[in-house]
Write a protein that holds these residues in place. Structure first.
Motif, short mmCIF file in Angstrom:
data_model
loop_
_atom_site.label_atom_id
_atom_site.label_comp_id
_atom_site.label_asym_id
_atom_site.label_seq_id
_atom_site.Cartn_x
_atom_site.Cartn_y
_atom_site.Cartn_z
N SER A 193 0.95 -1.22 -0.16
CA SER A 193 -0.10 -0.23 -0.15
C SER A 193 1.39 2.07 0.17
N ARG A 194 0.53 2.25 -0.56
CA ARG A 194 1.39 3.82 -0.87
C ARG A 194 -0.27 4.87 0.24
N ALA A 195 -0.92 3.66 0.73
CA ALA A 195 -1.47 4.93 0.74
C ALA A 195 -0.88 6.13 2.31
N VAL A 196 -1.55 7.17 2.05
CA VAL A 196 -1.40 8.14 3.18
C VAL A 196 -0.59 7.18 4.78
N GLY A 197 0.46 7.68 5.34
CA GLY A 197 0.57 7.24 6.43
C GLY A 197 0.92 5.28 7.08
N SER A 198 1.02 4.39 4.92
CA SER A 198 1.13 3.14 5.25
C SER A 198 2.99 3.58 5.14
N PRO A 199 3.31 1.82 5.42
CA PRO A 199 5.12 2.08 5.75
C PRO A 199 5.70 2.48 4.12
N LYS A 200 4.95 2.23 3.20
CA LYS A 200 5.48 2.45 1.96
C LYS A 200 5.91 4.59 1.82
N TYR A 201 4.09 4.68 2.57
CA TYR A 201 3.82 6.74 2.21
C TYR A 201 5.43 6.97 3.06
N LEU A 202 5.28 6.63 4.36
CA LEU A 202 6.17 7.21 5.29
C LEU A 202 7.48 7.16 5.14
N THR A 203 8.10 5.68 4.14
CA THR A 203 9.98 5.73 3.83
C THR A 203 10.06 6.78 2.74
N TRP A 204 9.05 6.69 1.52
CA TRP A 204 9.33 8.26 0.53
C TRP A 204 9.60 8.83 1.62
N GLN A 205 8.33 9.64 2.39
CA GLN A 205 9.06 10.97 2.85
C GLN A 205 10.49 10.93 4.42
N ASP A 206 11.04 9.44 4.22
CA ASP A 206 12.03 9.13 5.24
C ASP A 206 12.82 10.14 3.70
N VAL A 207 12.89 8.96 3.14
CA VAL A 207 14.52 9.30 1.69
C VAL A 207 14.40 10.58 1.47
N LYS A 208 13.46 11.60 1.94
CA LYS A 208 13.41 13.01 1.65
C LYS A 208 13.99 13.82 2.80
N SER A 209 14.10 13.44 3.74
CA SER A 209 14.10 13.66 4.93
C SER A 209 15.98 13.51 5.19
N LEU A 210 16.66 12.33 4.50
CA LEU A 210 17.50 11.66 4.33
C LEU A 210 18.26 12.27 3.75
N LYS A 211 17.51 13.03 2.06
CA LYS A 211 18.91 13.70 1.44
C LYS A 211 18.26 14.99 1.52
N GLU A 212 17.58 16.25 2.54
CA GLU A 212 17.85 17.21 2.83
C GLU A 212 19.25 17.23 3.77
N LYS A 213 19.34 15.79 4.18
CA LYS A 213 20.11 15.88 5.43
C LYS A 213 21.65 16.75 4.83
N ILE A 214 21.74 15.10 4.24
CA ILE A 214 22.75 14.64 3.23
C ILE A 214 23.16 16.40 2.83
N ASP A 215 22.00 16.83 1.96
CA ASP A 215 22.61 18.63 1.24
C ASP A 215 23.55 19.67 2.52
N THR A 216 22.64 19.72 4.01
CA THR A 216 22.72 19.91 4.57
C THR A 216 24.49 19.99 4.82
N LEU A 217 24.89 18.66 5.39
CA LEU A 217 25.95 18.53 5.28
C LEU A 217 27.09 18.87 4.43
N GLN A 218 26.25 18.64 3.00
CA GLN A 218 27.70 19.15 2.56
C GLN A 218 27.82 20.57 1.91
N GLN A 219 26.47 21.36 2.17
CA GLN A 219 26.36 22.78 2.30
C GLN A 219 27.51 23.25 3.56
N GLY A 220 27.90 22.57 4.65
CA GLY A 220 28.65 23.07 5.44
C GLY A 220 30.29 22.46 5.72
N SER A 221 30.78 21.57 4.54
CA SER A 221 31.64 20.87 4.34
C SER A 221 32.76 21.62 2.64
#
Ligand code: URA
Ligand code: URA
Length: 199
Positions: free
Chosen positions: A171-199
């Motif tokens: 399921s890709r419904a709001v709140g499903s594991p897949k939905y949450l994972t697609w949010q999580d990977v975006k948070s991961l990308k944002e964090k990686i980008d923050t690190l790269q700006q600082g280095s």
């Protein structure tokens, strides 16, 4: 790459390839050391252990779950798979894809510890219960821990669902594991980008 660190990597790889510290060595076809950038590595992904495809090829996350992981990283997060180091808690396949036992994880942890020392990443992403609970020394489940930034020995740890779990929960419904994972990977990308700006 400096001489010393490449020697250390080669010795570690040799040690893992010959390892007989636990019973998993009896049924493995190949050890699965891990792969990714050995210098300037910002992010390490830690899975559970090799499955059949990984045991056959000697490479991490190349079967169905691995293909989904690549898709999540690249299409969900715009993170190239080969920009991350990918490895597992245990380097040999547990028979029938059972979870590694605590003893197996403990005896293999020397290798993950050495990999983390050589890589000194800024972020460690754990996939599912096994690596998350082992590294955090907790019994708390992945559902409560995923998507959170947790300080682990001064490294930013980010637990996410295991892609095998997502294969069983389509399921890709709001709140499903897949939905949450697609949010999580975006948070991961944002964090990686923050690190790269600082280095
Ligand atoms: N599942 C894992 O946890 N690791 C792999 O390498 C493949 C599947
Ligand atoms: N159990 C796991 O081990 N991993 C998940 O991602 C979900 C449930």
């Amino acid at each position: 790459m400096s001489m010393d660190i490449s020697v250390a990597w080669n010795e570690l790889k040799k040690k893992v390839s010959e390892c007989q510290k636990c019973g998993l060595c009896k049924t493995r076809n190949n050890t699965v050391f891990g792969e990714g950038p050995e210098v300037n590595c910002k992010v390490v992904i830690v899975g559970e252990g090799p499955g059949a495809d990984e045991d056959a090829s000697g490479r991490p996350f190349v079967g169905k779950a691995g293909q989904l992981l690549t898709n999540i990283l690249e299409n969900g997060g715009n993170i190239p798979r080969n920009s991350l180091y990918i490895t597992n808690i245990v380097k040999c396949r547990p028979p029938e894809n059972r979870n590694p036992t605590r003893d197996e994880a403990q005896s293999c942890s020397e290798y993950l510890e050495a990999q983390l020392l050589l890589l000194h990443p800024e972020i460690v992403v754990t996939l599912g219960n096994v690596p998350t609970q082992f590294l955090l020394k907790t019994t708390q489940g992945i559902t409560g821990l995923r998507g959170q930034w947790i300080d682990w020995r001064g490294i930013k740890m980010f637990p996410m669902f295991h892609p095998s779990y997502l294969l069983r929960n389509e399921s890709r419904a709001v709140g499903s594991p897949k939905y949450l994972t697609w949010q999580d990977v975006k948070s991961l990308k944002e964090k990686i980008d923050t690190l790269q700006q600082g280095s």
